[in-house]
Scaffold this motif. Structure first.
Motif, PDB file in Angstrom:
ATOM      1  N   ASN A   3      -4.274  11.741  -9.745  1.00 28.80           N
ATOM      2  CA  ASN A   3      -3.565  10.560 -10.227  1.00 28.80           C
ATOM      3  C   ASN A   3      -2.360  10.188  -9.386  1.00 28.80           C
ATOM      4  O   ASN A   3      -1.949   9.039  -9.367  1.00 28.80           O
ATOM      5  N   GLU A   4      -1.746  11.152  -8.681  1.00 30.71           N
ATOM      6  CA  GLU A   4      -0.554  10.828  -7.906  1.00 30.71           C
ATOM      7  C   GLU A   4      -0.860   9.893  -6.733  1.00 30.71           C
ATOM      8  O   GLU A   4       0.046   9.296  -6.165  1.00 30.71           O
ATOM      9  N   LEU A   5      -2.137   9.712  -6.378  1.00 31.16           N
ATOM     10  CA  LEU A   5      -2.507   8.786  -5.314  1.00 31.16           C
ATOM     11  C   LEU A   5      -2.534   7.346  -5.806  1.00 31.16           C
ATOM     12  O   LEU A   5      -2.538   6.425  -5.005  1.00 31.16           O
ATOM     13  N   PHE A   6      -2.558   7.150  -7.125  1.00 28.40           N
ATOM     14  CA  PHE A   6      -2.653   5.818  -7.704  1.00 28.40           C
ATOM     15  C   PHE A   6      -1.509   5.616  -8.674  1.00 28.40           C
ATOM     16  O   PHE A   6      -1.381   6.345  -9.643  1.00 28.40           O
ATOM     17  N   GLN A   7      -0.676   4.648  -8.391  1.00 27.07           N
ATOM     18  CA  GLN A   7       0.487   4.427  -9.240  1.00 27.07           C
ATOM     19  C   GLN A   7       0.845   2.954  -9.288  1.00 27.07           C
ATOM     20  O   GLN A   7       0.362   2.156  -8.498  1.00 27.07           O
ATOM     21  N   CYS A  27      -0.741   7.984   4.833  1.00 23.42           N
ATOM     22  CA  CYS A  27      -1.153   9.367   5.099  1.00 23.42           C
ATOM     23  C   CYS A  27      -2.015   9.953   3.995  1.00 23.42           C
ATOM     24  O   CYS A  27      -2.869  10.793   4.255  1.00 23.42           O
ATOM     25  N   GLY A  28      -1.782   9.536   2.784  1.00 20.87           N
ATOM     26  CA  GLY A  28      -2.486  10.128   1.651  1.00 20.87           C
ATOM     27  C   GLY A  28      -3.702   9.365   1.193  1.00 20.87           C
ATOM     28  O   GLY A  28      -4.405   9.792   0.296  1.00 20.87           O
ATOM     29  N   HIS A  29      -3.961   8.209   1.793  1.00 20.09           N
ATOM     30  CA  HIS A  29      -5.089   7.377   1.399  1.00 20.09           C
ATOM     31  C   HIS A  29      -5.081   7.094  -0.096  1.00 20.09           C
ATOM     32  O   HIS A  29      -6.109   7.151  -0.758  1.00 20.09           O
ATOM     33  N   GLY A  30      -3.931   6.781  -0.630  1.00 15.89           N
ATOM     34  CA  GLY A  30      -3.809   6.414  -2.031  1.00 15.89           C
ATOM     35  C   GLY A  30      -3.645   4.915  -2.142  1.00 15.89           C
ATOM     36  O   GLY A  30      -3.935   4.156  -1.223  1.00 15.89           O
ATOM     37  N   ILE A  45      -1.260  -2.080  -2.709  1.00 16.21           N
ATOM     38  CA  ILE A  45      -1.081  -1.645  -1.335  1.00 16.21           C
ATOM     39  C   ILE A  45      -2.070  -0.513  -1.091  1.00 16.21           C
ATOM     40  O   ILE A  45      -2.085   0.477  -1.827  1.00 16.21           O
ATOM     41  N   VAL A  46      -2.929  -0.678  -0.083  1.00 20.13           N
ATOM     42  CA  VAL A  46      -3.870   0.367   0.318  1.00 20.13           C
ATOM     43  C   VAL A  46      -3.725   0.580   1.811  1.00 20.13           C
ATOM     44  O   VAL A  46      -3.258  -0.302   2.534  1.00 20.13           O
ATOM     45  N   SER A  47      -4.133   1.741   2.287  1.00 12.89           N
ATOM     46  CA  SER A  47      -4.058   1.995   3.716  1.00 12.89           C
ATOM     47  C   SER A  47      -5.078   1.129   4.449  1.00 12.89           C
ATOM     48  O   SER A  47      -6.103   0.736   3.888  1.00 12.89           O
ATOM     49  N   LYS A  48      -4.797   0.849   5.697  1.00 10.30           N
ATOM     50  CA  LYS A  48      -5.720   0.065   6.513  1.00 10.30           C
ATOM     51  C   LYS A  48      -7.054   0.786   6.636  1.00 10.30           C
ATOM     52  O   LYS A  48      -8.106   0.168   6.570  1.00 10.30           O
ATOM     53  N   ALA A  49      -7.019   2.111   6.791  1.00 14.06           N
ATOM     54  CA  ALA A  49      -8.256   2.892   6.902  1.00 14.06           C
ATOM     55  C   ALA A  49      -9.101   2.757   5.645  1.00 14.06           C
ATOM     56  O   ALA A  49     -10.324   2.589   5.728  1.00 14.06           O
TER      57      ALA A  49
END
Length: 94
Positions: A3-7, A27-30, A45-49
Motif C-alpha cells: 500500500n505504501e506505493l499508492f497514496q 524509483c519505487g514504481h508507485g 503521478i506515475v513513473s515514466k517507466a
C-alpha cells in the motif's frame, strides 16, 4: 503490491514534498494521487517507466484478435440498442 506505493496527497502538501514524491515514484514504481480540497477531480503521478509499460500493454492488447472481436461485438450491440452516434463508417476493425 504494498500500500505504501499508492497514496493520495493534497495539492498544498505536494508543493512541500515534490522532491521526495519524485524519488518515491520514479524509483519505487508507485503512484501518488493528487487531490484538492473542495474538488472531486483527482490526478495521478506515475513513473515514466510504468506509463510506458501500460501503454505498451494496451498496444499489445489492441492488436489481438480477441480485442478486435470484442470491439465488433460491442459495436453490434450498441447498434442493436439504437445508440446515438453509432455509425459503422466511424469504426475500423482491421
Amino acid at each position: 503490491m504494498p500500500n505504501e506505493l499508492f497514496q493520495s496527497i493534497d495539492v498544498l502538501r505536494l508543493r512541500d514534498a515534490i522532491a521526495k514524491i519524485h524519488e518515491q515514484v520514479a524509483c519505487g514504481h508507485g503512484r501518488v494521487e493528487l487531490t484538492r480540497s473542495g474538488c472531486d477531480d483527482i490526478c495521478v503521478i506515475v513513473s515514466k517507466a510504468d506509463l510506458e509499460s501500460l501503454e505498451r500493454g494496451l498496444e499489445i492488447l489492441a492488436s489481438t484478435t480477441e480485442y478486435k472481436t470484442m470491439c465488433e461485438n460491442v459495436h453490434r450491440l450498441a447498434q442493436a440498442c439504437g445508440a446515438p452516434g453509432c455509425h459503422s463508417e466511424m469504426l475500423n476493425f482491421e
